[in-house]
Write a protein that holds these residues in place. Sequence first.
Motif, PDB file in Angstrom:
ATOM      1  N   GLU A   9     -22.462  21.860  56.620  1.00 35.94           N
ATOM      2  CA  GLU A   9     -23.048  23.037  57.264  1.00 35.94           C
ATOM      3  C   GLU A   9     -24.531  22.755  57.490  1.00 35.94           C
ATOM      4  O   GLU A   9     -25.276  22.526  56.539  1.00 35.94           O
ATOM      5  CB  GLU A   9     -22.861  24.265  56.366  1.00 35.94           C
ATOM      6  CG  GLU A   9     -23.311  25.574  56.981  1.00 35.94           C
ATOM      7  CD  GLU A   9     -22.954  26.756  56.089  1.00 35.94           C
ATOM      8  OE1 GLU A   9     -23.852  27.596  55.850  1.00 35.94           O
ATOM      9  OE2 GLU A   9     -21.800  26.838  55.624  1.00 35.94           O
ATOM     10  N   MET A  10     -24.936  22.713  58.739  1.00 33.76           N
ATOM     11  CA  MET A  10     -26.298  22.319  59.078  1.00 33.76           C
ATOM     12  C   MET A  10     -27.328  23.158  58.321  1.00 33.76           C
ATOM     13  O   MET A  10     -27.293  24.378  58.346  1.00 33.76           O
ATOM     14  CB  MET A  10     -26.511  22.454  60.586  1.00 33.76           C
ATOM     15  CG  MET A  10     -27.845  21.889  61.065  1.00 33.76           C
ATOM     16  SD  MET A  10     -28.068  22.084  62.864  1.00 33.76           S
ATOM     17  CE  MET A  10     -26.848  20.933  63.497  1.00 33.76           C
ATOM     18  N   GLY A  11     -28.236  22.472  57.630  1.00 28.92           N
ATOM     19  CA  GLY A  11     -29.314  23.159  56.926  1.00 28.92           C
ATOM     20  C   GLY A  11     -28.941  23.716  55.573  1.00 28.92           C
ATOM     21  O   GLY A  11     -29.769  24.376  54.924  1.00 28.92           O
ATOM     22  N   SER A  12     -27.722  23.443  55.118  1.00 24.99           N
ATOM     23  CA  SER A  12     -27.284  23.996  53.829  1.00 24.99           C
ATOM     24  C   SER A  12     -27.741  23.157  52.649  1.00 24.99           C
ATOM     25  O   SER A  12     -27.627  23.578  51.500  1.00 24.99           O
ATOM     26  CB  SER A  12     -25.764  24.097  53.801  1.00 24.99           C
ATOM     27  OG  SER A  12     -25.186  22.792  53.809  1.00 24.99           O
ATOM     28  N   LEU A  13     -28.228  21.948  52.897  1.00 27.63           N
ATOM     29  CA  LEU A  13     -28.602  20.936  51.902  1.00 27.63           C
ATOM     30  C   LEU A  13     -27.375  20.265  51.281  1.00 27.63           C
ATOM     31  O   LEU A  13     -27.479  19.626  50.232  1.00 27.63           O
ATOM     32  CB  LEU A  13     -29.499  21.522  50.799  1.00 27.63           C
ATOM     33  CG  LEU A  13     -30.800  22.197  51.263  1.00 27.63           C
ATOM     34  CD1 LEU A  13     -31.668  22.574  50.066  1.00 27.63           C
ATOM     35  CD2 LEU A  13     -31.574  21.300  52.223  1.00 27.63           C
ATOM     36  N   GLU A  54     -19.262  17.889  67.026  1.00 23.51           N
ATOM     37  CA  GLU A  54     -20.404  18.793  66.900  1.00 23.51           C
ATOM     38  C   GLU A  54     -20.493  19.793  68.042  1.00 23.51           C
ATOM     39  O   GLU A  54     -21.431  20.587  68.111  1.00 23.51           O
ATOM     40  CB  GLU A  54     -21.697  17.969  66.817  1.00 23.51           C
ATOM     41  CG  GLU A  54     -21.796  17.125  65.549  1.00 23.51           C
ATOM     42  CD  GLU A  54     -22.940  16.132  65.590  1.00 23.51           C
ATOM     43  OE1 GLU A  54     -23.690  16.152  66.601  1.00 23.51           O
ATOM     44  OE2 GLU A  54     -23.081  15.341  64.641  1.00 23.51           O
ATOM     45  N   GLY A  55     -19.517  19.744  68.956  1.00 24.68           N
ATOM     46  CA  GLY A  55     -19.520  20.678  70.067  1.00 24.68           C
ATOM     47  C   GLY A  55     -20.551  20.370  71.128  1.00 24.68           C
ATOM     48  O   GLY A  55     -20.924  21.237  71.915  1.00 24.68           O
ATOM     49  N   LYS A  56     -21.003  19.113  71.200  1.00 29.51           N
ATOM     50  CA  LYS A  56     -22.047  18.729  72.147  1.00 29.51           C
ATOM     51  C   LYS A  56     -21.507  17.941  73.335  1.00 29.51           C
ATOM     52  O   LYS A  56     -22.272  17.580  74.230  1.00 29.51           O
ATOM     53  CB  LYS A  56     -23.111  17.880  71.431  1.00 29.51           C
ATOM     54  CG  LYS A  56     -23.909  18.628  70.379  1.00 29.51           C
ATOM     55  CD  LYS A  56     -24.949  17.703  69.747  1.00 29.51           C
ATOM     56  CE  LYS A  56     -25.792  18.430  68.723  1.00 29.51           C
ATOM     57  NZ  LYS A  56     -26.788  17.515  68.094  1.00 29.51           N
ATOM     58  N   ALA A  57     -20.217  17.655  73.337  1.00 30.02           N
ATOM     59  CA  ALA A  57     -19.647  16.836  74.411  1.00 30.02           C
ATOM     60  C   ALA A  57     -19.657  17.582  75.738  1.00 30.02           C
ATOM     61  O   ALA A  57     -19.502  18.807  75.785  1.00 30.02           O
ATOM     62  CB  ALA A  57     -18.217  16.431  74.055  1.00 30.02           C
ATOM     63  N   ALA A 141     -20.458  27.515  65.428  1.00 27.66           N
ATOM     64  CA  ALA A 141     -19.309  27.875  66.268  1.00 27.66           C
ATOM     65  C   ALA A 141     -18.358  26.693  66.422  1.00 27.66           C
ATOM     66  O   ALA A 141     -17.129  26.861  66.411  1.00 27.66           O
ATOM     67  CB  ALA A 141     -19.784  28.350  67.636  1.00 27.66           C
ATOM     68  N   ALA A 142     -18.914  25.493  66.549  1.00 29.78           N
ATOM     69  CA  ALA A 142     -18.076  24.296  66.691  1.00 29.78           C
ATOM     70  C   ALA A 142     -17.255  24.067  65.428  1.00 29.78           C
ATOM     71  O   ALA A 142     -16.059  23.752  65.492  1.00 29.78           O
ATOM     72  CB  ALA A 142     -18.953  23.080  66.986  1.00 29.78           C
ATOM     73  N   HIS A 143     -17.892  24.231  64.262  1.00 31.41           N
ATOM     74  CA  HIS A 143     -17.175  24.065  62.992  1.00 31.41           C
ATOM     75  C   HIS A 143     -16.067  25.105  62.867  1.00 31.41           C
ATOM     76  O   HIS A 143     -14.934  24.783  62.495  1.00 31.41           O
ATOM     77  CB  HIS A 143     -18.139  24.199  61.818  1.00 31.41           C
ATOM     78  CG  HIS A 143     -19.028  23.018  61.619  1.00 31.41           C
ATOM     79  ND1 HIS A 143     -18.536  21.734  61.515  1.00 31.41           N
ATOM     80  CD2 HIS A 143     -20.363  22.916  61.499  1.00 31.41           C
ATOM     81  CE1 HIS A 143     -19.544  20.891  61.345  1.00 31.41           C
ATOM     82  NE2 HIS A 143     -20.662  21.582  61.337  1.00 31.41           N
ATOM     83  N   ALA A 144     -16.398  26.358  63.149  1.00 27.76           N
ATOM     84  CA  ALA A 144     -15.420  27.439  63.018  1.00 27.76           C
ATOM     85  C   ALA A 144     -14.238  27.223  63.943  1.00 27.76           C
ATOM     86  O   ALA A 144     -13.076  27.403  63.546  1.00 27.76           O
ATOM     87  CB  ALA A 144     -16.089  28.784  63.304  1.00 27.76           C
ATOM     88  N   SER A 145     -14.513  26.831  65.177  1.00 23.25           N
ATOM     89  CA  SER A 145     -13.453  26.610  66.158  1.00 23.25           C
ATOM     90  C   SER A 145     -12.545  25.459  65.743  1.00 23.25           C
ATOM     91  O   SER A 145     -11.318  25.560  65.826  1.00 23.25           O
ATOM     92  CB  SER A 145     -14.076  26.328  67.525  1.00 23.25           C
ATOM     93  OG  SER A 145     -13.088  26.017  68.478  1.00 23.25           O
TER      94      SER A 145
END
Length: 277
Positions: A9-13, A54-57, A141-145
């Motif tokens: 999770e981005m920024g969760s450490l 990562e949903g960036k494609a 959103a990408a992770h959840a999807s």
Amino acid sequence: MPVIALTQEMGSLAKDVAVRLGEAAGLGVMRNEVVENVAGRMQVPASLIRRIREGKAGLVERFSTDKQQVALYTAEEVFAQAERGNVVLRGWGATCLLRPVSHVVRVRVTRPFPLRLAWLMDHLGTDDRDAAESELRRSDAAHASRMNAQFGVTWGDPLLYDLVLNTERVSVDSCAEQILQLARRPEFAETPESRATLAGLALSARVRAALKANEATENVDVQIEGREGRVTLSGIVANEKEKDEAERVASAVAGVGKVENKLHLMKVTRKFTYAKT
């Protein structure tokens, strides 16, 4: 041989926690290896696999990349790493894939959104709050999807994990200590039964990936059960050739004589004559 599955999770450490676990207990920390191995199997750049996950494609990349292939090769790699043991697996659906294995500790590391946003802005060296927030929400959103599509679960549901840690309140060192303490508890002791469960899942994943990689069976959708070194194939296939080829591919993975073929042929009717070719 502890196996610890952490969320990404981005920024969760969570990355910091994974590194600390590796240092404190001499565990391997696996993440980039999964990207590289999956990319190698698919013969595509590792950067493409990262963008897809990562949903960036871009649009063309999303439609031209076989997401099922990515998922199958990812699962194969996660199970392989878990079988080796002494490892921390961060992301890649490891917390869901390894849920049936009782000796695997599944942990969610999280943090309030504002703190994650502040971390991202600092990480990117930007003061553009809107852009950073957009990036963070896109990642979530990408992770959840992906978790919903692949496993039918709600990303972040605490019941998916054995332990949920909030790095707003708990330091990275304390997170690692709590995880290791849990891993040492009797509930997470490795047993012959848990090893057998993991071995069966890993074998099934290897067979499923091999079927996908074979041109004659890449569209075969059947049930695969690995148990005690043997594989059972069940379900429906289009014809005798597909049935025989599926058994041949599975035998190449599990070994000759270790595949029970319970596949049935599709019943051909006038209505469904061309349903599957």
